[in-house]
Enzyme design. Structure first.
Site, PDB file in Angstrom:
ATOM      1  N   ASP A 177     -38.057  32.108  20.272  1.00 13.64           N
ATOM      2  CA  ASP A 177     -39.146  31.138  20.274  1.00 13.64           C
ATOM      3  C   ASP A 177     -39.034  30.869  18.566  1.00 13.64           C
ATOM      4  O   ASP A 177     -38.539  31.481  17.769  1.00 13.64           O
ATOM      5  CB  ASP A 177     -40.351  31.918  20.604  1.00 13.64           C
ATOM      6  CG  ASP A 177     -41.527  31.269  20.342  1.00 13.64           C
ATOM      7  OD1 ASP A 177     -41.800  30.034  20.851  1.00 13.64           O
ATOM      8  OD2 ASP A 177     -42.549  31.867  19.623  1.00 13.64           O
ATOM      9  N   ASP A 198     -42.536  29.379  16.584  1.00 10.23           N
ATOM     10  CA  ASP A 198     -43.801  29.758  16.105  1.00 10.23           C
ATOM     11  C   ASP A 198     -44.318  31.137  16.323  1.00 10.23           C
ATOM     12  O   ASP A 198     -44.580  31.684  17.397  1.00 10.23           O
ATOM     13  CB  ASP A 198     -44.933  28.772  16.530  1.00 10.23           C
ATOM     14  CG  ASP A 198     -44.500  27.375  16.273  1.00 10.23           C
ATOM     15  OD1 ASP A 198     -44.361  26.849  15.265  1.00 10.23           O
ATOM     16  OD2 ASP A 198     -44.507  26.480  17.338  1.00 10.23           O
ATOM     17  N   THR A 255     -38.576  26.342  22.212  1.00 14.96           N
ATOM     18  CA  THR A 255     -39.920  26.563  21.827  1.00 14.96           C
ATOM     19  C   THR A 255     -40.979  25.703  22.638  1.00 14.96           C
ATOM     20  O   THR A 255     -40.478  24.812  23.662  1.00 14.96           O
ATOM     21  CB  THR A 255     -40.017  25.792  20.204  1.00 14.96           C
ATOM     22  OG1 THR A 255     -41.506  25.463  19.914  1.00 14.96           O
ATOM     23  CG2 THR A 255     -39.490  24.272  20.265  1.00 14.96           C
ATOM     24  N   GLY A 256     -42.102  26.001  22.890  1.00 15.29           N
ATOM     25  CA  GLY A 256     -43.038  25.226  23.684  1.00 15.29           C
ATOM     26  C   GLY A 256     -43.611  23.937  22.824  1.00 15.29           C
ATOM     27  O   GLY A 256     -44.491  23.379  23.737  1.00 15.29           O
ATOM     28  N   LYS A 316     -39.974  27.847  29.280  1.00 14.88           N
ATOM     29  CA  LYS A 316     -39.055  28.352  28.257  1.00 14.88           C
ATOM     30  C   LYS A 316     -37.890  29.017  29.063  1.00 14.88           C
ATOM     31  O   LYS A 316     -36.733  28.965  28.875  1.00 14.88           O
ATOM     32  CB  LYS A 316     -39.544  29.357  27.379  1.00 14.88           C
ATOM     33  CG  LYS A 316     -40.295  28.762  26.185  1.00 14.88           C
ATOM     34  CD  LYS A 316     -40.828  29.785  25.334  1.00 14.88           C
ATOM     35  CE  LYS A 316     -41.831  29.108  24.297  1.00 14.88           C
ATOM     36  NZ  LYS A 316     -42.612  30.188  23.492  1.00 14.88           N
ATOM     37  N   ASP A 352     -43.043  35.733  20.631  1.00 11.22           N
ATOM     38  CA  ASP A 352     -44.390  36.713  20.327  1.00 11.22           C
ATOM     39  C   ASP A 352     -45.405  36.541  21.587  1.00 11.22           C
ATOM     40  O   ASP A 352     -46.275  37.434  21.548  1.00 11.22           O
ATOM     41  CB  ASP A 352     -44.926  35.988  19.035  1.00 11.22           C
ATOM     42  CG  ASP A 352     -45.367  34.670  19.381  1.00 11.22           C
ATOM     43  OD1 ASP A 352     -46.503  34.482  19.352  1.00 11.22           O
ATOM     44  OD2 ASP A 352     -44.585  33.751  19.340  1.00 11.22           O
TER      45      ASP A 352
END
Length: 240
Positions: free
Chosen positions: A69, A71, A137-138, A180, A195
């Site tokens: 990921d 962020d 990433t989202g 994801k 995270d």
């Protein structure tokens, strides 16, 4: 019946008074505190792991595809999101659905994001093994992807692949519950780091190993998740 001597009675009385003195609070407490037994009872049985332990667990496995990921996992990027919220929707979170925000953020804001040390160490370890790195990433894709070259340079990624932006309009086309997971399956990823709860749940949905990276303590991405809450491994000292 044998009578107690004065000396014996005095000794017993002294012991009783000593025990009572130890048990009674000396002064009323002024705020909430804790004792060691309470603290130990409240400790969650989290599966903590170090980078060295992860490396050891992979020693007999051939090179694989590994994803991260972005962020709060590899970049402390809250400054970009704070800026975007203040500019586009200071009173709510609608900025996250505003394409103008994503166009601006993905076009260069991450030059102000702080790389996380844990990410550098993890990526170095995996590349030493010969693993291929992917970023999933989202975020919603923007008009100008400056995230891919920035990550390649920041983490010295070999054979850098374009960032997989899993948010936005393409989301409804995904065949997975967690966005994801689609990226994980697409690239045949065998190990994913993140995270958020969605990172761990996406890894579970894809049937692979998901490892939690702790969110930076000053992150604006709240509420904070319960690391280890799904029984996943959690990397020690990974909030920075």
């Amino acid at each position: 019946m044998k009578l107690l001597t004065k000396t014996t009675m005095a000794t017993i009385l002294g012991l009783v008074m000593a025990v009572s003195a130890q048990a009674a609070p000396k002064e009323p407490y002024t705020q909430a505190g804790f004792n060691t037994r309470q603290a130990e009872e409240q400790q969650a049985p989290i599966h903590w792991v170090s980078i060295a332990q992860i490396k050891e667990s992979l020693k007999d496995k051939p090179p694989m595809n590994v994803s991260f990921d972005i962020d709060d996992t590899v970049l402390a990027s809250s400054g970009c999101f704070y800026y975007g919220k203040e500019k586009y929707s200071p009173n709510d979170y609608s900025y996250l659905k505003n394409q103008d925000f994503w166009d601006e953020i993905n076009a260069g804001c991450d030059k102000y994001s702080i790389p996380k040390q844990v990410a550098k160490e993890l990526i170095d370890m995996h590349q030493e093994r010969g693993d291929q790195i992917f970023f999933i990433t989202g975020r919603t894709a923007g008009k100008d992807d400056q995230v891919t070259p920035l990550l390649a340079k920041t983490f010295n990624v070999k054979n850098m692949q374009p960032v997989n932006f899993m948010g936005g309009h393409g989301q409804e086309q995904l065949k997975t519950k967690y966005n994801k997971a689609a990226g994980i399956l697409k690239h045949n990823v065998q190990l994913h780091y993140g995270d958020s709860d969605d990172d761990i749940l996406a890894a579970k949905e894809a049937g692979i190993r998901g490892i939690r990276v702790l969110r930076a303590t000053n992150s604006t991405y709240t509420p904070f998740p319960q690391a280890g809450g799904y029984g996943e491994e959690v990397i020690v000292n990974s909030s920075y």
